[in-house]
Write an enzyme that holds these catalytic residues in place. Structure first.
Site, PDB file in Angstrom:
ATOM      1  CG  ASP A 130      49.370   2.840  -6.249  1.00  0.00           C
ATOM      2  OD1 ASP A 130      49.633   1.648  -6.426  1.00  0.00           O
ATOM      3  OD2 ASP A 130      48.745   3.531  -7.084  1.00  0.00           O
ATOM      4  NE  ARG A 180      52.727  -2.070  -7.963  1.00  0.00           N
ATOM      5  CZ  ARG A 180      51.643  -1.288  -7.844  1.00  0.00           C
ATOM      6  NH1 ARG A 180      51.741  -0.049  -7.397  1.00  0.00           N
ATOM      7  NH2 ARG A 180      50.454  -1.763  -8.155  1.00  0.00           N
TER       8      ARG A 180
HETATM    9  P1  FDA Z   1      63.706   4.339 -15.315  1.00  0.00           P
HETATM   10  O1  FDA Z   1      63.013   5.578 -14.935  1.00  0.00           O
HETATM   11  O2  FDA Z   1      65.180   4.265 -15.180  1.00  0.00           O
HETATM   12  O3  FDA Z   1      63.287   3.975 -16.790  1.00  0.00           O
HETATM   13  C1  FDA Z   1      63.828   2.867 -17.525  1.00  0.00           C
HETATM   14  C2  FDA Z   1      63.314   2.914 -18.941  1.00  0.00           C
HETATM   15  O4  FDA Z   1      61.908   2.713 -18.952  1.00  0.00           O
HETATM   16  C3  FDA Z   1      63.509   4.262 -19.648  1.00  0.00           C
HETATM   17  O5  FDA Z   1      64.765   4.349 -20.237  1.00  0.00           O
HETATM   18  C4  FDA Z   1      62.377   4.246 -20.639  1.00  0.00           C
HETATM   19  O6  FDA Z   1      62.707   3.443 -21.765  1.00  0.00           O
HETATM   20  C5  FDA Z   1      61.276   3.555 -19.904  1.00  0.00           C
HETATM   21  N1  FDA Z   1      60.408   4.498 -19.186  1.00  0.00           N
HETATM   22  C6  FDA Z   1      60.329   4.683 -17.846  1.00  0.00           C
HETATM   23  N2  FDA Z   1      59.394   5.603 -17.542  1.00  0.00           N
HETATM   24  C7  FDA Z   1      58.883   6.022 -18.720  1.00  0.00           C
HETATM   25  C8  FDA Z   1      57.866   6.960 -19.068  1.00  0.00           C
HETATM   26  N3  FDA Z   1      57.201   7.630 -18.150  1.00  0.00           N
HETATM   27  N4  FDA Z   1      57.597   7.130 -20.381  1.00  0.00           N
HETATM   28  C9  FDA Z   1      58.244   6.424 -21.333  1.00  0.00           C
HETATM   29  N5  FDA Z   1      59.206   5.509 -21.057  1.00  0.00           N
HETATM   30  C10 FDA Z   1      59.521   5.307 -19.779  1.00  0.00           C
HETATM   31  N6  FDA Z   1      56.059   4.972  -7.995  1.00  0.00           N
HETATM   32  C11 FDA Z   1      55.751   5.383  -6.747  1.00  0.00           C
HETATM   33  O7  FDA Z   1      56.390   6.298  -6.219  1.00  0.00           O
HETATM   34  N7  FDA Z   1      54.715   4.792  -6.073  1.00  0.00           N
HETATM   35  C12 FDA Z   1      53.999   3.765  -6.594  1.00  0.00           C
HETATM   36  O8  FDA Z   1      53.089   3.249  -5.951  1.00  0.00           O
HETATM   37  C13 FDA Z   1      54.331   3.307  -7.909  1.00  0.00           C
HETATM   38  N8  FDA Z   1      53.658   2.288  -8.496  1.00  0.00           N
HETATM   39  C14 FDA Z   1      54.125   1.770  -9.685  1.00  0.00           C
HETATM   40  C15 FDA Z   1      53.533   0.629 -10.230  1.00  0.00           C
HETATM   41  C16 FDA Z   1      54.079   0.033 -11.361  1.00  0.00           C
HETATM   42  C17 FDA Z   1      53.459  -1.216 -11.900  1.00  0.00           C
HETATM   43  C18 FDA Z   1      55.221   0.602 -11.992  1.00  0.00           C
HETATM   44  C19 FDA Z   1      55.853  -0.029 -13.180  1.00  0.00           C
HETATM   45  C20 FDA Z   1      55.765   1.759 -11.482  1.00  0.00           C
HETATM   46  C21 FDA Z   1      55.224   2.369 -10.359  1.00  0.00           C
HETATM   47  N9  FDA Z   1      55.754   3.538  -9.850  1.00  0.00           N
HETATM   48  C22 FDA Z   1      55.384   3.953  -8.587  1.00  0.00           C
HETATM   49  C23 FDA Z   1      56.648   4.387 -10.691  1.00  0.00           C
HETATM   50  C24 FDA Z   1      58.101   4.076 -10.462  1.00  0.00           C
HETATM   51  O9  FDA Z   1      58.477   4.514  -9.181  1.00  0.00           O
HETATM   52  C25 FDA Z   1      58.990   4.768 -11.505  1.00  0.00           C
HETATM   53  O10 FDA Z   1      58.831   6.153 -11.427  1.00  0.00           O
HETATM   54  C26 FDA Z   1      58.729   4.328 -12.937  1.00  0.00           C
HETATM   55  O11 FDA Z   1      58.454   2.963 -13.005  1.00  0.00           O
HETATM   56  C27 FDA Z   1      59.944   4.610 -13.834  1.00  0.00           C
HETATM   57  O12 FDA Z   1      61.056   3.913 -13.361  1.00  0.00           O
HETATM   58  P2  FDA Z   1      61.708   2.639 -14.073  1.00  0.00           P
HETATM   59  O13 FDA Z   1      61.912   1.596 -13.038  1.00  0.00           O
HETATM   60  O14 FDA Z   1      60.912   2.215 -15.229  1.00  0.00           O
HETATM   61  O15 FDA Z   1      63.168   3.090 -14.473  1.00  0.00           O
END
Ligand code: FDA
Length: 303
Positions: A130, A180
């Site tokens: 990560d 990733r």
């Molecule tokens: P965005 O934040 O724009 O969210 C899009 C939609 O997703 C929202 O409108 C909501 O519906 C839903 N959603 C997102 N987060 C939510 C929550 N917490 N609760 C409820 N609904 C939610 N980051 C990092 O800095 N280092 C890392 O190593 C990782 N590793 C990682 C692994 C995996 C498999 C994922 C999916 C994510 C990560 N992340 C991460 C976290 C990533 O950086 C990010 O903060 C989250 O995925 C939220 O961003 P989205 O891309 O979902 O978009």
């Protein structure tokens, strides 16, 4: 503002101790965390597998304070690798370098990481490192490049919110590394990270295209339907094979979307955290979506 505050609170030791004893916090954290034991983690992994979803298991922990703690974490990660094989789980592991003692010394951390990679290699499995906050970006990449020379079963994470990320992606791809791609979950200053969501999203899409053209197996990690639709459109336009990459999402978030993607024939892997050190992970999840706080308040009034 609220997001920044929540991320800052994730570093508060007093609040961490309070929350870990508080039954409401524990209960609400369970939305994002599979449980506290490896048994609960494996059960959740089996359930995901039964829905056609792969998993990457994460034993929660970061910024370990002494060598013993870091070594104990590595032992648990090795146990997960063993359990994945024995229980025939379709899954791998995700780790954090500060959990393995990065704050205590790079050579110490590298030694532990290599033990985990050896174990994973022996079991034909894969380890994802990560990406943590920006004070660790260079150190994490350096250790990743060091081990990548010998181990092909290791991958890294790139955060689209950092200005530097496209350059890092180019270097990783040149060395054959698996990425990733996510947006980024830590509080970063605007001197190094895009402050506006719109710019983060644009960078995410630019990087996604580079990854999908690289002929290396990468992961697109997001719950954002716009990012997912952009990925699907690009894959279809360029006739990129569906099995040449995977979508990834977090445990407990957008289960409906996870199921839909599987139903539509896409590869999906869910990041599955378990363990007792859930507090900072939980606070980052709250910060991503302040509406989650209303979910907590609703539970509070339900008694
Ligand atoms: P965005 O934040 O724009 O969210 C899009 C939609 O997703 C929202 O409108 C909501 O519906 C839903 N959603 C997102 N987060 C939510 C929550 N917490 N609760 C409820 N609904 C939610 N980051 C990092 O800095 N280092 C890392 O190593 C990782 N590793 C990682 C692994 C995996 C498999 C994922 C999916 C994510 C990560 N992340 C991460 C976290 C990533 O950086 C990010 O903060 C989250 O995925 C939220 O961003 P989205 O891309 O979902 O978009």
């Amino acid at each position: 503002m609220l997001r920044t505050l929540l991320i800052e609170l994730s570093h508060s030791e007093v609040l961490r101790k309070f929350s870990m004893k508080n039954s409401l916090a524990k209960k609400t954290a369970r939305r994002f965390v599979a449980g506290e034991t490896i048994k609960e983690g494996i059960e959740a992994a089996k359930e995901l597998n039964s829905l056609g979803i792969k998993t990457t298991m994460d034993f929660l922990g970061e910024n370990t304070k002494n060598e013993e703690e870091a070594i104990n974490c590595s032992k648990e990660i090795i146990k997960i690798l063993k359990a994945i094989e024995e229980e025939k789980i379709d899954g791998n592991v995700s780790i954090k370098l500060t959990q393995l003692g990065l704050d205590l010394g790079e050579e110490f951390c590298k030694g532990i990481l290599i033990k985990i990679l050896e174990e994973a290699k022996m079991r034909n499995n894969f380890v994802r490192i990560d990406m943590e906050g920006s004070p660790y970006t260079d150190k994490t990449l350096k250790l990743f490049f060091d081990v990548l020379e010998k181990y092909k079963n290791v991958g890294i994470v790139i955060q689209a919110y950092l200005y530097r990320s496209m350059k890092d992606v180019e270097e990783i791809i040149k060395r054959g590394g698996r990425i990733r791609l996510c947006k980024g979950a830590y509080k970063e200053p605007k001197t190094i990270a895009f402050p506006k969501k719109k710019d983060v999203n644009e960078n995410f899409i630019k990087i996604m295209k580079v990854l999908l053209n690289s002929k290396i197996y990468h992961a697109i990690a997001t719950h954002d339907e716009k990012m997912i639709d952009a990925t699907i459109s690009y894959v279809e336009e360029k006739k990129i094979p569906r099995d040449s990459f995977e979508f990834q999402m977090l445990y407990g978030i957008r289960r409906d979307l996870q199921a839909k993607l599987v139903k539509d024939g896409w590869r999906v892997r869910v990041y599955l955290p378990y363990g007792t050190h859930w507090y900072p992970y939980y606070m980052r999840r709250l910060a991503e979506r302040p509406a989650n706080l209303f979910f907590i308040l609703k539970n509070l009034f339900k008694g």
